[in-house]
Design a protein around this motif. Structure first.
Motif, PDB file in Angstrom:
ATOM      1  N   ASP A  70       0.185  -1.185  -0.084  1.00  0.00           N
ATOM      2  CA  ASP A  70       0.048  -0.064  -0.203  1.00  0.00           C
ATOM      3  C   ASP A  70       0.998   1.415   0.089  1.00  0.00           C
ATOM      4  O   ASP A  70       0.669   2.301  -0.658  1.00  0.00           O
ATOM      5  N   SER A  71       2.055   1.025   0.917  1.00  0.00           N
ATOM      6  CA  SER A  71       2.873   2.601   0.273  1.00  0.00           C
ATOM      7  C   SER A  71       3.727   3.059  -0.327  1.00  0.00           C
ATOM      8  O   SER A  71       4.825   3.916  -0.245  1.00  0.00           O
ATOM      9  N   GLU A  73       5.314   4.274  -3.462  1.00  0.00           N
ATOM     10  CA  GLU A  73       5.072   5.701  -4.509  1.00  0.00           C
ATOM     11  C   GLU A  73       5.091   5.816  -5.676  1.00  0.00           C
ATOM     12  O   GLU A  73       4.832   4.907  -5.805  1.00  0.00           O
ATOM     13  N   GLU A  74       4.354   6.293  -6.128  1.00  0.00           N
ATOM     14  CA  GLU A  74       4.063   6.940  -7.461  1.00  0.00           C
ATOM     15  C   GLU A  74       4.669   7.017  -7.891  1.00  0.00           C
ATOM     16  O   GLU A  74       4.633   5.773  -9.054  1.00  0.00           O
ATOM     17  N   LYS A 101      -5.012   6.016  -2.219  1.00  0.00           N
ATOM     18  CA  LYS A 101      -5.062   7.528  -2.439  1.00  0.00           C
ATOM     19  C   LYS A 101      -3.787   8.741  -2.386  1.00  0.00           C
ATOM     20  O   LYS A 101      -4.137   9.647  -3.674  1.00  0.00           O
ATOM     21  N   HIS A 102      -2.953   7.807  -1.602  1.00  0.00           N
ATOM     22  CA  HIS A 102      -1.942   9.032  -2.427  1.00  0.00           C
ATOM     23  C   HIS A 102      -0.946   8.599  -3.794  1.00  0.00           C
ATOM     24  O   HIS A 102      -0.098   9.243  -4.338  1.00  0.00           O
ATOM     25  N   ILE A 103      -1.784   7.358  -4.632  1.00  0.00           N
ATOM     26  CA  ILE A 103      -1.186   7.652  -6.331  1.00  0.00           C
ATOM     27  C   ILE A 103      -2.568   8.139  -6.447  1.00  0.00           C
ATOM     28  O   ILE A 103      -3.497   8.072  -6.683  1.00  0.00           O
ATOM     29  N   ASP A 104      -2.146   8.600  -7.877  1.00  0.00           N
ATOM     30  CA  ASP A 104      -3.481   9.694  -9.026  1.00  0.00           C
ATOM     31  C   ASP A 104      -3.564   8.819  -9.737  1.00  0.00           C
ATOM     32  O   ASP A 104      -2.563   8.201 -10.963  1.00  0.00           O
TER      33      ASP A 104
END
Ligand code: NAP
Length: 281
Positions: A70-71, A73-74, A101-104
Motif C-alpha cells: 500500500d505504501s 510511491e507513485e 489515495k496517494h496515487i493519482d
C-alpha cells in the motif's frame, strides 16, 4: 425467459481464445503476455487478480503479477509502467483499481502505452472508441455487448436504456450500442422518471450499484436485461435488477452472480490477445 448463462458464455469464449493463442504461437513462436500490477492487500482486488491470473494461464497467455505494498510511491509504479511499455514480451498492462489515495489514478492510466491498455481506460482508447476507430474496449461493457449479441445478433434500431454513466461501464457501453445502430438513452442519478425510460426499452443495461433498483413493472415484454451490479446485502450478493420480478417479464436476463461477471475476465484475455495481434502488424 432466457437465463443468460455468463459462466457458459465465458467458458466458450476462453476455449476460442485458447485455440487462437495456440495458432498465434504457431505463427509467431511467442504468446501474448498480460502483466497485472496489484497495489495493497484489499481482499476483492486480490481475488480479482488471482482469477485473472488463473484464466490467463488457462488460455495459454504468459501471465505475470507485480505486487506492491500500500505504501509504494507513485513514481515507483510509474517507472515500472514505463519499463513494461517497452518490454516486448508484455502485450497488455493492467493496474488493478482502486488505488491507494496517494496515487493519482489519472496519472497511472495515462502512463500506460495505449496499445497495451487492456482495460481500455486510456483517454486515447476512450477517444478511439467514441470515434468508431479500433481500440481496446473496457472489459465489462465488452462482456455485456457479447452477451446481448448472443441473444439478438441484429440490434439495428433497437431502443437501449443504459442506467449509469460511469467511465467504467455506462459510457463505453453506450458507444458499443451506438455502433450497432441502437437508439440509446443514457440515464443517471438525476434522471426524472427512470421507470418510464425503462418501459420504452428493448434492451436495459443496469450498472448502478443499488440493489434490485429495476423492478418487474419497469420492463416490457421481450426486453433483454443485463445486470452489471454487484451488491452485498444481508441476503447475499444481488444485482441492480430485481431478478424474481423482472424474470417474469423480460425476454432474457443475466443472473447475479454468474452473468456479466465471468465475461469481464474472459474479455480481459480477449483484449490482451487483440493488443498482441495489433503489435505484430
Ligand atoms: P459508479 O461509478 O458508482 O456509477 C454508478 C452510476 O449509477 C452513476 O452514473 C450514477 O449516476 C448512477 N446512479 C446512481 N443512482 C442512480 C439512480 N437512482 N438512478 C439511476 N442512476 C443512478 O458505478 P460503476 O463502477 O459503473 O459500477 C456499477 C455497478 O456495477 C456496481 O455495483 C459495481 O460493483 C458493478 N460492477 C460490476 C462489474 C462486473 O464485472 N460485473 C464490473 C464493474 C462494476 P451519477 O453519474 O449521476 O452519479
Amino acid at each position: 425467459m432466457i437465463l443468460i448463462d455468463g459462466k457458459k458464455a465465458a467458458a466458450e469464449l476462453r476455449a476460442e481464445l485458447k485455440q487462437e493463442v495456440t495458432e498465434l504461437k504457431g505463427k509467431y513462436n511467442k504468446v501474448p503476455g498480460l502483466t497485472v500490477i496489484l497495489i495493497g492487500d484489499l481482499t476483492p482486488s486480490q481475488i480479482y487478480v488471482r482469477n485473472k491470473e488463473k484464466s490467463a494461464t488457462e488460455v495459454g497467455l504468459k501471465s505475470e503479477v507485480i505486487r506492491y505494498p500500500d505504501s509504494v510511491e507513485e513514481k515507483t509504479v510509474l517507472e515500472k509502467i514505463k519499463e513494461l511499455n517497452i518490454d516486448e514480451t508484455v502485450s497488455g498492462i493492467l493496474v488493478q483499481l482502486p488505488l491507494p489515495k496517494h496515487i493519482d489514478k489519472k496519472k497511472v492510466i495515462e502512463a500506460i502505452d495505449p496499445s497495451k491498455d487492456v482495460d481500455g481506460f486510456h483517454p486515447m482508447n476512450v477517444g478511439n472508441l467514441s470515434s468508431g476507430y479500433e481500440s481496446s474496449v473496457p472489459c465489462t461493457p465488452l462482456g455485456c455487448y457479447l452477451l446481448i449479441k448472443k441473444i439478438e445478433p441484429n440490434l439495428n434500431g433497437k431502443k437501449a436504456v443504459m442506467i449509469g454513466r460511469s467511465n467504467l461501464n455506462g459510457k463505453p457501453m453506450t458507444q458499443l450500442l451506438l455502433k450497432e445502430n441502437c437508439t440509446v438513452t443514457i440515464t443517471h442519478s438525476k434522471t426524472k422518471d427512470l421507470k418510464a425510460e425503462c418501459l420504452e426499452a428493448d434492451i436495459i443495461i443496469a450498472a448502478v450499484g443499488i440493489p434490485e433498483l429495476v423492478r418487474g413493472d419497469w420492463v416490457k415484454k421481450d426486453t433483454i436485461v443485463i445486470d452489471v451490479g454487484i451488491n452485498k446485502t444481508d441476503n447475499g450478493i444481488v444485482g441492480d435488477v430485481h431478478f424474481d420480478e423482472v424474470s417474469k417479464n423480460a425476454k432474457a436476463l443475466t443472473p447475479v452472480p454468474g452473468g456479466v461477471g465471468p465475461m469481464t475476465i474472459a474479455c480481459l484475455l480477449k483484449n490482451t490477445i487483440e493488443c498482441f495481434k495489433r503489435s505484430q502488424i
